[in-house]
Design an enzyme around this catalytic site. Structure first.
Site, PDB file in Angstrom:
ATOM      1  N   SER A   1      24.330 -31.034 -27.475  1.00 43.10           N
ATOM      2  CA  SER A   1      24.250 -30.598 -25.800  1.00 43.10           C
ATOM      3  C   SER A   1      25.295 -31.245 -25.330  1.00 43.10           C
ATOM      4  CB  SER A   1      23.044 -30.735 -25.181  1.00 43.10           C
ATOM      5  OG  SER A   1      23.123 -30.504 -23.683  1.00 43.10           O
TER       6      SER A   1
ATOM      7  N   TYR B   1      16.170 -37.097 -23.526  1.00 40.45           N
ATOM      8  CA  TYR B   1      17.112 -35.924 -24.222  1.00 40.45           C
ATOM      9  C   TYR B   1      18.511 -36.200 -24.290  1.00 40.45           C
ATOM     10  CZ  TYR B   1      18.941 -31.237 -24.462  1.00 40.45           C
ATOM     11  OH  TYR B   1      19.495 -30.067 -24.838  1.00 40.45           O
TER      12      TYR B   1
END
Length: 260
Positions: free
Chosen positions: A140, A153
């Site tokens: 990501s 995350y």
């Protein structure tokens, strides 16, 4: 597939029942791969397989929970037999790190980082034995920026990017490419699955389509790029991130995620 897959080569896509994983399954099947779609939701997988086969592609569904030891072992066995591994399964969490449910936090750590490494290890061994193959880890853009209210995350995706680049160097002499895909905000079930707060700025951002992300990923993969960030806006954002002071960058990232 520009050398990534032999004719009729097998590809394993985790988290393939929706979003980026499903888009990968369709794109790879269209390019002649025999695709194994792996996820927990059997009905969705069967529907996806039917769609792929109706379009002339080859696919099979494997219902599997990667957080279950038996499921992970089944996935590991499959990874050792394929020519292409797409580590896509994962989820995020929006909120204060100290407020996160311990069990859910542990599950995210395992699914977003431990599982991709286990499957990559199995896949790489099989690819080395056969002399061909490739691995793509879906990370990501969050992995490039320390992000308050997204702390775990962003840390996990940063680790996955680093692992991908390091493994790439180890496997380069054998001609086995490893690429980290780092999409920005994408129109998937990520936000609902991760319980993202609708009033946060990131929830309201414009979202890229999974198909556009996958198209960019496969083009970059064919070029043997180590990291791919789809979307000009995302690449400009990362360029800007290198120019601003770190404390300003982190504060700005936190404002996009804050739930206050």
């Amino acid at each position: 597939m520009s050398g990534l897959l032999p004719t009729g080569g097998r590809a394993l896509v985790t988290g393939a029942s929706s979003g980026i994983g499903l888009a990968f399954a369709h794109a790879l099947a269209e390019r002649g791969a025999r695709v194994i779609l792996l996820a927990r939701r059997g009905e969705r997988l069967e529907r996806a397989v039917a769609e792929i086969e109706a379009g002339g592609g080859s696919a099979e569904a494997v219902v599997c929970d990667l957080l279950d030891p038996a499921g992970l072992e089944r996935a590991r066995e499959l990874a050792g037999e394929v020519d292409l591994l797409v580590n896509n399964a994962g989820f995020g969490m929006n909120g204060r790190f100290l407020d996160a449910e311990p069990a859910r936090l542990d599950a995210m750590f395992r699914l977003d980082l431990e599982v991709p490494q286990i499957l990559a290890r199995a896949a790489a061994r099989g690819m080395l034995a056969r002399g061909r193959g490739g691995i793509l880890n879906v990370a990501s853009i969050a992995g490039f920026v320390p992000t308050p209210f997204h702390a775990a995350y962003s840390a996990l995706k940063a680790a996955l990017i680093v692992h991908s680049e390091a493994l790439r160097l180890e496997l380069r002499p054998a001609g086995i490419p490893v690429t980290a895909l780092c999409p920005g905000v994408t129109d998937t079930e990520f936000f609902s699955a991760g319980r993202y707060v609708e009033k946060s700025a990131i929830y309201r951002m414009r979202r890229a389509s999974p198909e556009a992300v996958v198209t960019a990923a496969l083009k970059a993969w064919a070029r043997n790029d180590p990291v791919v960030v789809p979307g000009l806006g995302n690449r400009l954002l990362l360029l800007l991130a290198r120019l601003v002071p770190r404390r300003v960058l982190v504060a700005g990232a936190g404002r996009t995620m804050t739930t206050d």
